[in-house]
Every structure is written in C-alpha cells, then in structure tokens.
Design a protein around this motif. Structure first.
Motif, PDB file in Angstrom:
ATOM      1  N   THR A 103       0.822  -1.215   0.000  1.00 11.93           N
ATOM      2  CA  THR A 103       0.000   0.000   0.000  1.00 11.93           C
ATOM      3  C   THR A 103       0.855   1.265   0.000  1.00 11.93           C
ATOM      4  O   THR A 103       0.395   2.334  -0.374  1.00 11.93           O
ATOM      5  N   ASN A 107       2.768   6.488  -2.260  1.00 14.53           N
ATOM      6  CA  ASN A 107       1.707   6.900  -1.349  1.00 14.53           C
ATOM      7  C   ASN A 107       2.327   7.637  -0.163  1.00 14.53           C
ATOM      8  O   ASN A 107       3.517   7.521   0.086  1.00 14.53           O
ATOM      9  N   ASN A 111      -1.939   8.560   4.139  1.00 15.74           N
ATOM     10  CA  ASN A 111      -2.819   7.808   3.239  1.00 15.74           C
ATOM     11  C   ASN A 111      -2.686   6.303   3.431  1.00 15.74           C
ATOM     12  O   ASN A 111      -3.682   5.566   3.352  1.00 15.74           O
ATOM     13  N   SER A 115      -5.800   3.897   4.428  1.00 16.02           N
ATOM     14  CA  SER A 115      -6.228   2.737   3.645  1.00 16.02           C
ATOM     15  C   SER A 115      -6.183   1.453   4.459  1.00 16.02           C
ATOM     16  O   SER A 115      -7.083   0.610   4.364  1.00 16.02           O
ATOM     17  N   LYS A 118      -9.055   1.497   6.933  1.00 16.08           N
ATOM     18  CA  LYS A 118     -10.309   1.234   6.229  1.00 16.08           C
ATOM     19  C   LYS A 118     -10.449  -0.232   5.887  1.00 16.08           C
ATOM     20  O   LYS A 118     -11.533  -0.819   6.026  1.00 16.08           O
ATOM     21  N   SER A 119      -9.359  -0.850   5.453  1.00 19.84           N
ATOM     22  CA  SER A 119      -9.394  -2.272   5.088  1.00 19.84           C
ATOM     23  C   SER A 119      -9.685  -3.130   6.305  1.00 19.84           C
ATOM     24  O   SER A 119     -10.441  -4.114   6.224  1.00 19.84           O
ATOM     25  N   CYS A 151     -11.395   1.131  -0.270  1.00 16.51           N
ATOM     26  CA  CYS A 151     -10.513   1.541   0.830  1.00 16.51           C
ATOM     27  C   CYS A 151      -9.424   2.487   0.337  1.00 16.51           C
ATOM     28  O   CYS A 151      -8.352   2.593   0.950  1.00 16.51           O
ATOM     29  N   SER A 152      -9.679   3.193  -0.745  1.00 13.01           N
ATOM     30  CA  SER A 152      -8.738   4.174  -1.309  1.00 13.01           C
ATOM     31  C   SER A 152      -7.393   3.555  -1.651  1.00 13.01           C
ATOM     32  O   SER A 152      -6.356   4.191  -1.499  1.00 13.01           O
ATOM     33  N   LEU A 153      -7.425   2.313  -2.099  1.00  9.63           N
ATOM     34  CA  LEU A 153      -6.183   1.614  -2.402  1.00  9.63           C
ATOM     35  C   LEU A 153      -5.741   1.792  -3.854  1.00  9.63           C
ATOM     36  O   LEU A 153      -4.597   1.499  -4.198  1.00  9.63           O
TER      37      LEU A 153
END
Length: 268
Positions: A103, A107, A111, A115, A118-119, A151-153
């Motif tokens: 991830t 990035n 962030n 992510s 969120k995951s 998850c904004s990945l």
DNA sequence: AGCCAGGGCGCTC
DNA sequence: GAGCGCCATGGC
C-alpha cells in the motif's frame, strides 16, 4: 529497556498503520479475538500481552549497544541516534507488513494508514470489544476487487489480492532473508524496496536495508560525496559500515534525513 | 492546476 | 539492465 514508544509506534513501520492510538488509553489492536493494549508506565512499556509486545518491540535487542555500534566514527549517524533516542525497529506479522508496504507504493504515510485502517474496518472481524482484527490473507484473497478499492487503495488493490493468495497458498515461515526475499519478489506489488521492508519489519531480518528516495538522497549526500550511487553501491556501503545492523542504521538515517529536509522546507 | 507521496510494472532501447 | 510513462488517491 531504552524505548521512545510514541516515536517507535509512529515512525512509518507496520504498527504505525495497524495500531489504534488515543491519548488516554495508549495503543491498542485486536488480536485473536482479544484486545492487546500497550502504553508507558513510568518510562516502561506496559501491556496485557507482554509476549506479543516484547516480540514486536524486539525487547531482546540492546538498543544502547546497537546505536553506539552503528554510529562509531560517524558524525552524522551519531546525531541521528541522539536526535531519535529510543526509536526501535519493530517486528510485526509478515502478511500485515506486506499489506502495509504494498500500500505504501507512491503513497504518503497518512494515506497508507487511512487505507489500512479502512481495510481492517471493512474486512477484519470484530473482536468482543468491537475492535477490528487485521484481515487474514485468506480473507483478503476472497474480497472482490471493487470492494477492496473502496478503501482508497487505487491501483494497489489488484496487487494486494494476488499477493494475498500467494501468502495463503504458501509456507511463508522463512528461515533466511534470501528465501524470504525470493518469495516476496515473486509477489505482485512487491519490488526491491518493499521486499526489504517486509524482510526487516515483517521477518525481523535486521540486515535488510530498504532504499527509498530519502535513503538515496541521504546516502548520496553523507557517504558518496554528492555523487549519485547505484543501488548495488548503496548496499555495499551499508554492509561495509553497519553489516548485520544496517536495518537499524537505515531507520535512523531515514528519520534524521527526512526530518532535516522537512525542517528546511518548513523554514522556507 | 500541478506536484508529490517510504514504488512497481510493463514497455522500450 | 537502465530509462521512461503510467498507475489511483489525497493533501497542499
């Protein structure tokens, strides 16, 4: 034990992305249905799962001795280990570490954490206290890509899915750094730098040396007299200077150099 | 609007 | 095997 807990837990290593933190409760995470807590009590780490936290914090490592070793005859490193006294290398689960650092590609640290959190919230089972476990490789491998992408990945989602199935389809309990790295490099989304990160933070091979843009600049300025070194030359120099402890040297060098540049930037 | 963020992939040559 | 554009997303 020499430890700056906040520095260690927020230094861009795996726990930074996985653990929760609050000013009152300290650090916490779900693990096997329970909640592991970690905080400082009279300068010393206090946890309801000391075994787990001792392994994570590598409590056996004599940080005092390590820092004096890696800063012998080295003015820059001496300042780094002094500026960030108590910064420890952590050892986390290999799959969790792989997830975090896949991830991390192109990035930012906030962030990445966003992510990962969120995951965990989306796919990790809740424990009895409502805290989400880190989703297993099996769990992630069965998640539809469209769901994981929420998850904004971004483009990393497909790498995570394939690497998840690699982790649950193989024995990933490696004995040597060479074995671990060969496997890691065969995983989508894991290249040279991320492989070194997983070897260091996920397998505990402290002779790993992740080289990102910051490390390139740091090595160039401090040890190559401003001449752009090739990756092989960086590895050779790091091995010559710090040998089996170059993972520690990397962390201090990274932090020292990055915060210097951050300060310069802030002062402009 | 454009650049950067703890890179990797796939394509050139 | 080195060099390049591209890849999603968020912050500045």
């Amino acid at each position: 034990m020499l430890l700056d807990l906040d520095l260690t837990m927020r230094s861009g290593q795996t726990p930074h992305f996985v653990w929760h933190h609050s000013a009152e409760e300290g650090y916490s995470r779900a693990l096997n249905g329970k909640t592991v807590t970690l905080s400082l009590s009279k300068e010393k780490p206090e946890s309801n799962n000391e075994k787990f936290c001792n392994e994570m914090l590598r409590s056996e490592d004599d940080l005092e001795k390590i820092c004096s070793r890696i800063s012998e005859n080295d003015v820059f490193m001496r300042k780094a280990v002094s500026d960030f006294r108590g910064l420890r290398i952590t050892k986390s689960d290999a799959w969790e570490t792989a997830f975090c650092f896949i991830t991390s590609a192109n990035n930012s640290i906030p962030n990445i954490r966003n992510s990962v959190q969120k995951s965990m919230a989306a796919f990790g089972e809740k424990n009895s206290e409502g805290l989400h476990e880190f989703p297993s490789a099996e769990t992630i491998s069965r998640v539809p890509e469209t769901e994981l992408r929420k998850c904004s990945l971004g483009f990393r989602a497909k790498y995570l899915l394939k690497t998840a199935s690699m982790f649950c389809g193989n024995d990933t309990d490696f004995r040597s750094k060479e074995e671990a790295k060969e496997f890691l490099l065969s995983c989508p989304g894991i290249g040279e730098k991320v492989a070194e990160c997983v070897c260091l933070f996920g397998y505990g091979f402290t002779d790993s040396f992740p080289v990102d843009v910051w490390m390139q600049r740091a090595m160039k300025v401090v040890y190559f007299e401003e001449k752009e070194p090739k990756l092989k030359e960086i590895y050779a120099k790091a091995d010559e200077l710090w040998g089996p402890l170059k993972g520690y040297a990397q962390q201090y060098l990274f932090y020292e150099f990055m915060s210097n540049k951050r300060r310069e930037h802030a002062n402009k």
